[in-house]
Design a protein around this motif. Structure first.
Motif, short mmCIF file in Angstrom:
data_model
loop_
_atom_site.label_atom_id
_atom_site.label_comp_id
_atom_site.label_asym_id
_atom_site.label_seq_id
_atom_site.Cartn_x
_atom_site.Cartn_y
_atom_site.Cartn_z
N ASN A 48 3.06 1.74 3.03
CA ASN A 48 4.49 1.04 2.65
C ASN A 48 5.49 1.49 1.77
O ASN A 48 6.45 0.91 2.52
CB ASN A 48 4.04 -0.50 2.64
CG ASN A 48 3.09 -1.30 3.69
OD1 ASN A 48 3.35 -1.04 4.87
ND2 ASN A 48 2.43 -2.37 3.41
N GLN B 299 -1.00 7.74 2.39
CA GLN B 299 -2.29 6.80 2.25
C GLN B 299 -3.19 7.67 3.15
O GLN B 299 -4.26 7.62 1.97
CB GLN B 299 -2.00 6.11 3.17
CG GLN B 299 -2.49 4.70 2.78
CD GLN B 299 -3.17 4.07 1.75
OE1 GLN B 299 -1.59 3.17 1.61
NE2 GLN B 299 -4.19 4.02 0.71
N ASP C 96 -6.89 8.85 -0.06
CA ASP C 96 -8.15 7.46 0.68
C ASP C 96 -8.88 8.77 0.83
O ASP C 96 -10.29 9.21 0.56
CB ASP C 96 -8.25 6.81 2.01
CG ASP C 96 -7.10 5.52 1.60
OD1 ASP C 96 -7.06 5.39 1.37
OD2 ASP C 96 -6.74 5.21 3.00
N ASN D 191 0.88 -1.25 -0.35
CA ASN D 191 -0.37 0.05 0.02
C ASN D 191 0.91 1.19 -0.12
O ASN D 191 2.41 1.16 0.12
CB ASN D 191 -0.69 -0.02 0.95
CG ASN D 191 -0.57 -0.08 2.74
OD1 ASN D 191 1.05 0.78 3.01
ND2 ASN D 191 -1.07 -0.95 3.68
#
Length: 108
Positions: A5, A83, A87, A2
């Motif tokens: 990461n 992330q 999102d 992801n």
């Protein structure tokens, strides 16, 4: 992997193989250069320009990965949780554009 990461992997790579992050302005210039390489491939391979012999072996995936690497560097060094930002952006676009493109007669 992801995005979180990927940010960690880039940070670890910089700490292991790099001396330090380039400063933000240098990375912004680097990002512009990498996006230009993507644009060159797209313009010649998928657009109306003829592809030069020297460009035929260029790997679009590799160039897109270069763009991603620099974006991840910029996120790391400016404290952006990419992330979480991605999102949120996807949720915003989903709510805002739910019917927008479906109702666009240009896309039929």
């Amino acid at each position: 992997m992801n995005i979180s990461n990927a940010q960690q992997a880039v940070d670890q790579w910089i700490k292991t193989h790099g001396v330090r992050y380039f400063n933000e302005l240098t990375n912004m210039a680097q990002l512009t250069e990498e996006v230009g390489e993507v644009a060159r491939i797209i313009a010649r391979r998928y657009g109306e320009q003829s592809e030069k012999e020297s460009d035929k072996d260029k790997d679009l995936g590799e160039e897109l990965a270069d763009v991603l690497f620099v974006v991840l560097c910029l996120a790391n060094q400016t404290g952006v949780d990419l992330q979480a930002a991605f999102d949120r952006k996807l949720e915003i676009k989903t709510q805002r554009d739910h019917d927008r493109h479906r109702d666009n007669p240009k896309l039929k």
